[in-house]
Design a protein around this motif. Structure first.
Motif, PDB file in Angstrom:
ATOM      1  N   GLU A 172      48.968  47.928  45.726  1.00  0.00           N
ATOM      2  CA  GLU A 172      47.909  47.528  46.377  1.00  0.00           C
ATOM      3  C   GLU A 172      46.717  48.483  46.059  1.00  0.00           C
ATOM      4  N   VAL A 173      45.744  48.073  45.388  1.00  0.00           N
ATOM      5  CA  VAL A 173      44.454  48.744  45.083  1.00  0.00           C
ATOM      6  C   VAL A 173      43.155  48.133  45.591  1.00  0.00           C
ATOM      7  N   LEU A 174      42.693  48.299  46.569  1.00  0.00           N
ATOM      8  CA  LEU A 174      41.505  47.558  47.120  1.00  0.00           C
ATOM      9  C   LEU A 174      40.249  48.391  47.276  1.00  0.00           C
ATOM     10  N   SER A 175      38.987  47.999  46.608  1.00  0.00           N
ATOM     11  CA  SER A 175      37.932  48.908  46.806  1.00  0.00           C
ATOM     12  C   SER A 175      36.849  48.172  47.691  1.00  0.00           C
ATOM     13  N   PHE A 176      36.153  49.113  48.222  1.00  0.00           N
ATOM     14  CA  PHE A 176      34.922  48.866  49.214  1.00  0.00           C
ATOM     15  C   PHE A 176      33.571  49.634  48.726  1.00  0.00           C
ATOM     16  N   PRO A 177      32.422  48.948  48.589  1.00  0.00           N
ATOM     17  CA  PRO A 177      31.348  49.846  48.142  1.00  0.00           C
ATOM     18  C   PRO A 177      30.805  50.250  49.495  1.00  0.00           C
ATOM     19  N   VAL A 178      30.376  51.675  49.262  1.00  0.00           N
ATOM     20  CA  VAL A 178      29.921  52.431  50.408  1.00  0.00           C
ATOM     21  C   VAL A 178      28.388  52.141  50.414  1.00  0.00           C
ATOM     22  N   TYR A 230      19.574  56.456  49.693  1.00  0.00           N
ATOM     23  CA  TYR A 230      20.857  56.393  49.188  1.00  0.00           C
ATOM     24  C   TYR A 230      20.753  54.901  48.291  1.00  0.00           C
ATOM     25  N   ILE A 231      21.210  54.775  47.335  1.00  0.00           N
ATOM     26  CA  ILE A 231      21.247  53.271  46.545  1.00  0.00           C
ATOM     27  C   ILE A 231      22.816  52.737  46.938  1.00  0.00           C
ATOM     28  N   PRO A 232      22.781  51.671  47.899  1.00  0.00           N
ATOM     29  CA  PRO A 232      24.091  51.067  48.309  1.00  0.00           C
ATOM     30  C   PRO A 232      25.049  50.640  46.851  1.00  0.00           C
ATOM     31  N   GLY A 233      26.228  50.900  47.153  1.00  0.00           N
ATOM     32  CA  GLY A 233      27.283  50.483  46.210  1.00  0.00           C
ATOM     33  C   GLY A 233      27.357  51.541  45.030  1.00  0.00           C
TER      34      GLY A 233
END
Length: 170
Positions: free
Chosen positions: A146-152, A62-65
């Motif tokens: 509130e909208v926060l994002s986190f890369p998988v 998998y390519i992170p992010g």
């Protein structure tokens, strides 16, 4: 004297012809490079997606992010369901979890506030984050949602593949 002038004239004509040919070749090469650059930039999202799918298929990794998880709070369950359904109908996310009431403390206008909210976990492609944020800001009942994002960084390859299939390319 006419022979020398005639030779000189032929030499000048040959030189001008060579320079014109060189300029023509240079112009053609520059035009082709510009065209290639424009095509590359305009096709980048699709090419990137294909590249990521090929990489995953060939290497089994998998390519992170490439995917992200967004946290979005809502004041009540109905608002969360309405926003979540609209995001899904617009195919901006593969899946949304709506979690039961959470207790929240935050500063608002200089005061500590206590509230109970509904938390949404939105699973989407990283390239779609801004689209989701813009949509949520346009329909959310809060002035500053509130909208926060986190890369998988990693996860089940089968699930990531399903997410790619569920969310159309940009």
């Amino acid at each position: 004297m006419t022979f020398v002038a005639s030779n000189r004239m032929e030499w000048l004509l040959q030189r001008c012809h060579k320079e014109a040919f060189c300029h023509s070749v240079i112009r053609t090469v520059l035009l082709m490079l510009c065209l290639l650059l424009v095509l590359s930039v305009s096709m980048y999202p699709g090419l990137r997606s294909i590249g990521i799918q090929l990489h995953s298929a060939l290497t089994g990794s998998y390519i992170p992010g490439h995917h992200s998880l967004l946290l979005i709070n809502s004041p009540n369950e109905q608002a969360a369901k309405d926003i979540g359904r609209a995001i899904m109908e617009r195919r901006m996310a593969a899946s949304i979890n709506i979690l039961s009431r959470t207790s929240t403390m935050y500063y608002w206008k200089g005061e500590i506030q206590d509230a109970s909210e509904i938390l949404m976990l939105v699973k989407t492609k990283t390239s779609r984050i801004q689209e989701v944020v813009d949509y949520v800001r346009s329909v959310h009942p809060y002035a500053n949602p509130e909208v926060l994002s986190f890369p998988v960084e990693d996860g089940s390859l089968a699930y990531m593949k399903w997410m790619d299939e569920a969310i159309p390319d940009d």
